[in-house]
Enzyme design. Structure first.
Site, PDB file in Angstrom:
ATOM      1  N   PRO A 209       0.839  -1.204   0.000  1.00  0.00           N
ATOM      2  CA  PRO A 209       0.000   0.000   0.000  1.00  0.00           C
ATOM      3  C   PRO A 209       0.880   1.261   0.000  1.00  0.00           C
ATOM      4  O   PRO A 209       1.913   1.311   0.674  1.00  0.00           O
ATOM      5  CB  PRO A 209      -0.788  -0.111   1.308  1.00  0.00           C
ATOM      6  CG  PRO A 209      -0.469  -1.431   1.905  1.00  0.00           C
ATOM      7  CD  PRO A 209       0.650  -2.048   1.170  1.00  0.00           C
ATOM      8  N   LEU A 210       0.440   2.236  -0.778  1.00  0.00           N
ATOM      9  CA  LEU A 210       1.228   3.458  -0.939  1.00  0.00           C
ATOM     10  C   LEU A 210       1.483   4.160   0.390  1.00  0.00           C
ATOM     11  O   LEU A 210       2.570   4.690   0.625  1.00  0.00           O
ATOM     12  CB  LEU A 210       0.505   4.393  -1.917  1.00  0.00           C
ATOM     13  CG  LEU A 210       1.376   5.502  -2.498  1.00  0.00           C
ATOM     14  CD1 LEU A 210       2.525   4.905  -3.304  1.00  0.00           C
ATOM     15  CD2 LEU A 210       0.537   6.428  -3.370  1.00  0.00           C
ATOM     16  N   CYS A 211       0.464   4.127   1.296  1.00  0.00           N
ATOM     17  CA  CYS A 211       0.647   4.858   2.547  1.00  0.00           C
ATOM     18  C   CYS A 211       1.721   4.206   3.414  1.00  0.00           C
ATOM     19  O   CYS A 211       2.452   4.877   4.126  1.00  0.00           O
ATOM     20  CB  CYS A 211      -0.674   5.010   3.296  1.00  0.00           C
ATOM     21  SG  CYS A 211      -1.366   3.444   3.783  1.00  0.00           S
ATOM     22  N   THR A 212       1.841   2.872   3.327  1.00  0.00           N
ATOM     23  CA  THR A 212       2.913   2.187   4.053  1.00  0.00           C
ATOM     24  C   THR A 212       4.269   2.619   3.509  1.00  0.00           C
ATOM     25  O   THR A 212       5.187   2.965   4.263  1.00  0.00           O
ATOM     26  CB  THR A 212       2.776   0.659   3.902  1.00  0.00           C
ATOM     27  OG1 THR A 212       1.521   0.261   4.429  1.00  0.00           O
ATOM     28  CG2 THR A 212       3.890  -0.066   4.624  1.00  0.00           C
ATOM     29  N   ASN A 215       4.690   6.442   4.449  1.00  0.00           N
ATOM     30  CA  ASN A 215       4.669   6.930   5.832  1.00  0.00           C
ATOM     31  C   ASN A 215       5.198   5.967   6.873  1.00  0.00           C
ATOM     32  O   ASN A 215       5.853   6.376   7.820  1.00  0.00           O
ATOM     33  CB  ASN A 215       3.229   7.306   6.224  1.00  0.00           C
ATOM     34  CG  ASN A 215       2.648   8.310   5.249  1.00  0.00           C
ATOM     35  OD1 ASN A 215       3.342   9.242   4.852  1.00  0.00           O
ATOM     36  ND2 ASN A 215       1.411   8.100   4.843  1.00  0.00           N
TER      37      ASN A 215
END
Lengths: 444, 535
Positions: A209-212, A215
């Site tokens: 996932p992009l947020c992982t 961030n």
């Protein structure tokens, strides 16, 4: 060059024994005679798709099983990392065409064998090329290419009054390996399960996932993906897309990934891992390729000679723990996209809400379709309309605005047919929309 | 101050060439491969196919023993013999052909029959890492099998005939450290956390976290927290049965306060905690197989000859005795969490694994010394691997081929009750060996002798079966016919399949990774099936 008939008789003595003697386990159509070996040697044309790990083995195996009319097609050139298993290539061949070097090697080693190389993509040829073959064997690492050739062979089938013309069938044998695992299967297009019948065998690739990535990185892979998909486009050190074979590119990604990993206290970024993630490397050894290719070659020999009954129709292999193989029959899928001849119906829950881009996502993400970059056209009131095509720049720009329109806004109705073109097939797929929401508000 | 940017390591040509396999057996596996010396007896098509898949990945050296000359028929099935080599010693021609594959590999040959070498250089075969024999007659196989059994050199015997294949592994004892199992449950020790882990996990009061913190807490911490709650409610015991586990799952599911998200979907980390319930509550105990290895006589009665495997095992045994469990594996599965919480946990696991491995290493070195062995035979890297993979340790104990051949009642009868069993081919192939010994030719070798040979072979098989005390008419006539049809033919694609499989078995023996067959593999290309039997 003609062979001395005596020496040829002796040389192929191994094959002659199984082809000129009756056997209790041969195919019911088998009639032992010297003509079978003649057919194998002079008439039977076999195409090998891929001249890599499996392809090199297949060419050797087929040449020594008596096949002389061989063609091989591969668009790749030889790399250093091929040499641990692609045994027809030497250090001096790096950079040359795989198909050409492999063909030349076999022709030199096995007298009388005439391998014809094709240094190009399978998509560069049409039906007229593929029609010349009796059997096609695939040693591919790409699902898209498998589906494309599968679609090609299905499009070449002739149905007369709904009955399949047996002479239009070209059987396809497909092999694949990954580490110590592999499979071999026999596909008789139109008769047995095809590649698209078993699409659920290919799980979607793991993505983070992009947020992982952005961030909360935890794994070294997260750091590498960050550099690959966020930092590279931003800094673009060489003003180009990433080339996984360019060691400068890999080094840059390695160094930036290390920096990011240090910053987050993450351990385990190695040069090898960086290469693996960037190039999506699948581990490979000589032994598994030899095993799977040999099983495929045996099946080609069975099909060409009827000396045994063919594999029905799927074999899985794994030699991590002992040596394990399992053979079973895959069922043909009644509503298969590629081979069923049944028009595809796509239920749409809410055509007022579903946008064209959602429809395209569905074609890419659902297990049934697994497409890559589908181009969509339709016919509205007798007029052809391009909904969206990404592969041609001018059309993409003209149709981009459609992506955010709903199906209803685009003028599509219950029962409308959408023509879908994609890399995964040489054929156009026709999908009939079925609107589940009865009270469709008509767009003005 | 900016830290200096790390520089890319230089990739050697060798690591580039072997990249795709190094990802499987690692640099340490490759090192063992490069030190190995392999002997091939008889450069048949099957023999060269096996060596091909060993030369390509880079064994150290090979030696071919073969007294035959290259024939026209060899050219038709063996890719490494060329037309120009007809009449040449087969050992020499095959060595040349194979050496072209990889300049890193050394190869030589002996142009003498294996029988001759056995008779004149008694201990010749004792100097190899593995000996591979193809198409070797029984009368040479028997003494070779006895000799290598006594010296502990692994022997792999193979045959390819028509659509059939046979691979037999003879090895007295083989120890595997990295079995590379396909599915492995994570090793989390939440039921018995060591003090540092307990202190860390006890600090987090999961139920009082705010929305944002809650979404960042690792699944493992959530699971641990509710395990403690469950224990409080159940007199200190953890869930064991399915319904008890369901109760714990329910506690986790319903623990979220009803604020925020109304969709009813759990946050990812809570979802993971629920999934972990099944596999992660109980420690991976010391399984019966591992306990058997630790209690093995080789582990409890060390000698000055003991290998590093058994010395480390003895050190491991002491750790298990004092701590009640195997060393912590030291790796964590990925789980939705913020970086710091995850990395902190990961470091706790790594640290514990490191401490335990160091303890085992120190003890193993002591033991080696006390046995009068050089402490250098124990390397820290080996002990680390050993501890990390201690739950997959595997010791294979095989059987001697000569014993099997001279055994009057091999354990085959139960298999023969299944008419499809490939054991029938084992019986027929044993009959074929007898046929070759008796008539010095393959059954069906000559076109006009197929039918008479069927009768002769059937008679031989009948004799074998009665020696074994099996009811005579158990083998099907069709299968005997089929084997006589082959007349000794070696089909290249069948040999190539067996060559690939056998090469990997040899790689397993050299690298001590992955589990080899024990001990007989039969391949039937007619039906595309295979089976393994212990004989």
């Amino acid at each position: 060059m003609t062979e001395n008939p005596d020496s040829s008789q002796k040389r192929w003595g191994h094959l002659r024994k199984v082809l000129e003697r009756p056997g209790p386990f041969s195919h019911p159509d088998f009639e032992p005679s010297s003509e079978i070996l003649d057919f194998v040697m002079t008439t039977c044309k076999v195409l090998v798709i891929g001249a890599g790990g499996l392809g090199c083995e297949l060419l050797k195996d087929l040449a020594l099983m008596g096949f002389k009319q061989l063609h091989v097609i591969d668009m790749d050139t030889i790399e250093l990392s091929n040499l641990n298993r692609q045994f027809l290539f030497r250090h001096k061949d790096i950079g040359s065409s795989k198909a050409e070097v492999a063909a030349a090697f076999i022709n030199k080693r096995v007298k009388g064998c005439q391998v014809v190389p094709h240094f190009c993509k399978i998509q560069d040829y049409d039906e007229t090329f593929y029609r010349q073959f009796h059997i096609i064997v695939c040693g591919l690492d790409s699902i898209v290419a498998r589906r494309w050739i599968n679609g090609m062979l299905i499009s070449m089938l002739n149905y007369e009054d709904g009955t399949l013309d047996q002479t239009s069938i070209i059987p396809m044998i497909d092999g694949g390996t990954e580490g110590f695992k592999g499979h071999a299967r026999v596909i008789v297009p139109g008769i047995s399960a095809c590649i698209d019948c078993t699409l659920d065998l290919y799980p979607p690739q793991v993505t983070y996932p992009l947020c992982t990535i952005a961030n909360t990185p935890r794994l070294p892979e997260h750091c590498i993906e960050y550099v690959k998909i966020i930092q590279w486009p931003k800094e673009n050190p060489w003003g180009t897309v990433i080339d996984g074979d360019d060691s400068q590119h890999i080094s840059w990604i390695y160094e930036k990934s290390m920096e990011r990993a240090l910053q987050f206290n993450i351990t385990g970024v190695t040069y090898r891992l960086v290469q693996g993630v960037v190039k999506n490397i699948i581990p490979a050894v000589a032994s598994t390729n030899a095993t799977i290719a040999a099983i495929c070659a045996t099946e080609v020999f069975k099909l060409a000679t009827s000396c045994c009954v063919s594999l029905n129709n799927y074999l899985v292999f794994n030699d991590v723990d002992g040596i394990y193989s399992y053979t079973f029959e895959y069922e043909k899928k009644d509503d298969c996209l590629a081979c069923s001849q049944i028009p595809q119906t796509l239920p749409i829950k809410d055509p007022n809400k579903m946008k064209l881009k959602n429809l395209i996502e569905l074609f890419c993400e659902s297990t049934t379709y697994q497409m890559k970059n589908p181009g969509l056209t339709t016919n509205i009131d007798g007029k052809n309309k391009t909904l969206y095509i990404s592969t041609i720049k001018s059309i993409e720009e003209r149709t981009r605005e459609n992506l955010n329109k709903t199906l209803v806004e685009l003028g599509l109705k219950d029962g409308s047919e959408i023509m879908v073109v994609d890399l995964t097939s040489p054929n156009t797929l026709i999908v009939k929309l079925k609107f589940l929401n009865e009270d469709v508000e008509m767009s003005s | 101050m900016a830290s200096p940017s790390p520089k890319s390591p230089e990739q050697s040509d060798k690591s580039k060439k072997y990249d795709r396999q190094l990802r499987l057996w690692g640099d340490h596996g490759q090192k063992l491969l490069e030190k190995s010396k392999i002997c091939l007896i008889n450069a048949t098509a099957l023999g060269t196919e096996i060596l091909k898949s060993l030369v390509l990945p880079g064994i150290g050296a090979f030696t071919i023993v073969d007294g035959e000359k290259v024939t026209e028929e060899d050219i038709g099935s063996n890719f490494f013999l060329e037309e120009t080599s007809i009449g040449m010693p087969r050992a020499q021609a095959a060595t040349q052909g194979l050496l072209e594959l990889n300049p890193d590999v050394r190869g030589d040959y002996i142009d003498e029959s294996p029988e001759h070498v056995m008779a004149h250089t008694q201990d010749f075969f004792n100097n190899f890492t593995v000996v591979i024999a193809t198409a070797l007659p029984e009368k040479v196989l028997m003494p070779l099998s006895r000799q290598l059994w006594a010296t502990g050199v692994p022997l792999v015997v193979c045959r390819s005939i028509g659509f059939l294949g046979y691979v037999r592994l003879q090895i007295k004892e083989h120890c595997v450290v990295e079995a590379h199992p396909d599915n492995e449950a994570p090793d989390l020790r939440l039921d018995k956390p060591w003090p540092a882990l307990r202190t860390h996990l006890d600090k987090v009061d999961v139920s009082s976290l705010g929305t944002k913190e809650r979404s960042h807490v690792p699944a493992l911490t959530i699971l641990y927290y509710y395990m403690q709650k469950y224990k409080e409610m159940h007199g200190g015991s953890l869930p064991k049965t399915r319904s008890e586990k369901d109760e714990l799952r329910k506690m986790i599911r319903t623990s979220l306060p009803p604020d925020g998200d109304t969709s009813g979907a759990l946050e990812e980390n809570y979802e993971q905690a629920v999934r972990f319930v099944n596999v992660c509550i109980n420690s991976i105990g010391v399984s019966a197989q591992i306990q058997a290895i630790l209690d093995d006589e080789r582990c409890t009665n060390l000698t000055s000859e003991s290998s590093s495997f058994w010395i480390i095992c003895a050190a491991l045994r002491e750790l298990v005795q004092s701590e009640g469990s195997l060393p912590v594996r030291g790796s964590l599965p990925d789980m939705a969490a913020d970086t710091t919480s995850y990395v902190t946990l990961q470091q706790l696991y790594q640290r514990q694994a490191q401490l335990q491995a160091e303890a085992v290493y120190r003890r193993a070195v002591q033991i080696a010394r006390s046995l009068g062995q050089s402490p250098d035979i124990i390397s820290e890297a080996e002990v680390k691997l050993f501890c990390k993979h201690s739950s997959e340790l595997y010791v294979l104990r095989g059987n001697c081929i000569a014993d099997e051949y001279q055994n009057s009642s091999p354990n085959i009868a139960p298999y023969l009750e299944d008419p499809e069993s490939l054991m029938f081919y084992y019986v027929i192939l044993r009959g074929l060996e007898r046929f070759i010994s008796e008539y010095n030719t393959y059954p069906g070798q000559f076109d006009d002798q197929v039918e008479p040979d069927v009768l002769k072979l059937k008679t031989l098989i009948g004799k074998l079966l009665s020696e074994w005390g099996c009811p005579t008419p158990v083998t099907s006539d069709d299968r005997v016919h089929e084997v006589c049809r082959y007349g000794g033919a070696e089909l290249h694609s069948v040999s190539a399949m067996l060559g690939g499989c056998t090469a990997h078995e040899v790689i397993k023996l050299i690298t001590h990774q992955y589990k080899p067959i024990n001990n007989t593999f039969i391949y039937d290309a007619i039906t595309s099936t295979s089976a393994t039997f212990f004989l």
